[in-house]
Motif scaffolding. Structure first.
Motif, short mmCIF file in Angstrom:
data_model
loop_
_atom_site.label_atom_id
_atom_site.label_comp_id
_atom_site.label_asym_id
_atom_site.label_seq_id
_atom_site.Cartn_x
_atom_site.Cartn_y
_atom_site.Cartn_z
N ASP A 143 48.11 -29.73 9.47
CA ASP A 143 47.32 -28.62 8.91
C ASP A 143 47.21 -28.72 7.39
O ASP A 143 46.15 -28.47 6.83
CB ASP A 143 47.92 -27.27 9.31
CG ASP A 143 47.71 -26.96 10.79
OD1 ASP A 143 46.79 -27.54 11.40
OD2 ASP A 143 48.48 -26.13 11.32
N ILE B 157 44.56 -31.26 6.53
CA ILE B 157 43.22 -30.74 6.80
C ILE B 157 42.81 -29.77 5.69
O ILE B 157 41.67 -29.81 5.20
CB ILE B 157 43.18 -30.06 8.19
CG1 ILE B 157 43.38 -31.13 9.28
CG2 ILE B 157 41.86 -29.31 8.39
CD1 ILE B 157 43.68 -30.57 10.65
N ASN C 194 39.66 -30.28 3.08
CA ASN C 194 38.62 -29.26 2.96
C ASN C 194 38.55 -28.67 1.55
O ASN C 194 37.58 -27.98 1.23
CB ASN C 194 38.82 -28.15 4.00
CG ASN C 194 38.30 -28.57 5.35
OD1 ASN C 194 37.28 -29.25 5.46
ND2 ASN C 194 38.99 -28.18 6.40
N THR D 149 38.94 -35.27 16.08
CA THR D 149 39.47 -33.91 15.95
C THR D 149 39.56 -33.53 14.47
O THR D 149 39.20 -32.41 14.08
CB THR D 149 40.86 -33.80 16.61
OG1 THR D 149 40.73 -34.16 17.99
CG2 THR D 149 41.43 -32.40 16.49
N GLU E 294 36.05 -32.90 13.11
CA GLU E 294 35.55 -31.60 13.56
C GLU E 294 36.13 -30.44 12.76
O GLU E 294 35.48 -29.41 12.61
CB GLU E 294 35.84 -31.41 15.05
CG GLU E 294 34.99 -32.30 15.93
CD GLU E 294 35.43 -32.28 17.39
OE1 GLU E 294 36.41 -31.58 17.73
OE2 GLU E 294 34.79 -32.99 18.18
N LYS E 295 37.34 -30.60 12.24
CA LYS E 295 37.99 -29.53 11.47
C LYS E 295 37.58 -29.53 10.00
O LYS E 295 37.94 -28.62 9.27
CB LYS E 295 39.51 -29.65 11.59
CG LYS E 295 40.01 -29.32 12.98
CD LYS E 295 41.50 -29.39 13.06
CE LYS E 295 41.95 -29.01 14.47
NZ LYS E 295 43.41 -28.99 14.58
#
Length: 173
Positions: A124, A127, A131, A162, A165-166
């Motif tokens: 996490d 990610i 972002n 995956t 996609e995040k």
């Protein structure tokens, strides 16, 4: 910015010392810079890395490179840094302070290429990092690992989608 607006030969000479591309390198680089899905298949020593390193140098942001082995990541990072290209790796052999220092550089937009293992993509915190920065490209280096090792050795290669996609803004792959 398309490939016609950039002198990729100048970048090749400046950072890698070569006056011309070999084989299909120029076509692969042009395809990437033109934002086309691109697959470059070349033999060992064929110059695959330059095909994504030049676009990474040219584009704003930090290109994420998925690589299978820490030793390969370290070799690439050392070579790039010695050529004047800001690159780093975040891997399991690093301590918390070292990782924190590298994350700060990434957030400060001081790193052009970031090498990570496929397992890191599912964290996490990673990610969130991806972002929070500009990621123009997500590169799968040594892509044969997906089919060769994916099911048995490195299941995480199967989870790259995956991660994509995040991501809020999808990088070019």
């Amino acid at each position: 910015m398309n490939s016609n607006e950039i002198d990729i030969h100048k970048e090749l000479k400046k950072y890698f010392g070569f006056s011309q591309f070999k084989g299909l390198q120029e076509q692969v680089i042009t395809s990437i810079l033109d934002k086309k899905n691109t697959l470059g298949v070349m033999p060992t020593g064929g110059g695959k890395s330059i095909c994504y390193q030049i676009p990474a140098i040219i584009k704003k942001g930090t290109t994420i490179v998925i690589s299978p082995l820490i030793s390969l990541m370290k070799d690439q990072v050392n070579e790039l840094n010695s050529s004047g290209i800001s690159a780093t790796t975040i891997n399991s052999s690093m301590g918390n302070k070292e990782i924190s220092d590298e994350l700060r550089k990434i957030r400060d937009n001081k790193i052009k290429l970031l090498y990570v293992s496929p397992e890191r993509l599912l964290l996490d915190s990673f990610i969130e990092l991806a972002n929070s920065i500009i990621v123009p490209f997500l590169i799968i280096d040594e892509a044969h690992c997906i089919s060769q090792w994916g099911h048995d050795f490195r299941k995480s290669y199967l989870d790259i989608n995956t991660f994509i996609e995040k991501m809020e803004k999808k990088p070019i792959i």
